[in-house]
Write an enzyme that holds these catalytic residues in place. Sequence first.
Site, mmCIF file in Angstrom:
data_model
loop_
_atom_site.group_PDB
_atom_site.id
_atom_site.type_symbol
_atom_site.label_atom_id
_atom_site.label_comp_id
_atom_site.label_asym_id
_atom_site.label_seq_id
_atom_site.Cartn_x
_atom_site.Cartn_y
_atom_site.Cartn_z
ATOM 1 N N GLU A 27 0.850 -1.178 0.000
ATOM 2 C CA GLU A 27 0.000 0.000 0.000
ATOM 3 C C GLU A 27 0.890 1.233 0.000
ATOM 4 O OE1 GLU A 27 -3.159 0.430 2.826
ATOM 5 O OE2 GLU A 27 -4.146 -1.422 2.202
ATOM 6 N N HIS A 62 -5.158 0.597 -2.403
ATOM 7 C CA HIS A 62 -5.568 -0.773 -2.123
ATOM 8 C C HIS A 62 -5.078 -1.598 -3.311
ATOM 9 C CE1 HIS A 62 -9.132 0.091 0.861
ATOM 10 N NE2 HIS A 62 -7.936 0.381 1.360
ATOM 11 N N HIS A 82 -4.335 6.662 0.128
ATOM 12 C CA HIS A 82 -3.567 5.419 0.171
ATOM 13 C C HIS A 82 -4.115 4.493 -0.891
ATOM 14 C CE1 HIS A 82 -6.907 4.116 2.811
ATOM 15 N NE2 HIS A 82 -6.531 2.866 2.584
ATOM 16 N N ASP A 114 -9.085 1.241 8.226
ATOM 17 C CA ASP A 114 -9.037 2.624 7.732
ATOM 18 C C ASP A 114 -9.998 3.498 8.547
ATOM 19 O OD1 ASP A 114 -7.287 1.913 5.696
ATOM 20 O OD2 ASP A 114 -8.878 1.704 4.188
HETATM 21 ZN ZN LIG Z 1 -7.305 1.104 3.147
#
Ligand SMILES: [Zn+2]
Length: 143
Positions: free
Chosen positions: A34, A90, A88, A101
């Site tokens: 990530e 995935h 961010h 999250d």
């Molecule tokens: Zn996430």
Amino acid sequence: MGKEQQNSSNKNIVFLQYVYNAMIHHCMEQKPFEACGLLSGTNNVACTHWPMTNVLRSPNEFQMDNNQIEFIFKRMKEKGEQLVGIYHSHPTTVPYPSPNDIIHANYPEAVYVIVSLSSHIKPEVACFHIQRGLVTTMKYSLQ
Ligand SMILES: [Zn+2]
């Protein structure tokens, strides 16, 4: 009194095209881990992209370094910009906040941007507000 559905900070985010491209590039580059980063600007327009280090180097979670956050916040201030978004990636899942999250969403006024790389056709970007555990999908546009 019911729950506040909207407040004045819930403005849609606008990405400058090169900021959007830089964010996606950073996410693809960090695959299979990530990626994470910050977006700053004024009036909800993301003008500056700040790639951050995912200290967990994990394919399904991320954490930023507190010293790096502090340093970047200083530089944003010097530029006269505010935090607009936190992004961010995935790498293998849909662009929706994971339970983790949601738990770790500490900036209720920021837009959470998730770049999903799970489709082999093209990256998918989705934006959210996460306020007291409540996820609201936001619209975004490119400029
Ligand atoms: Zn996430």
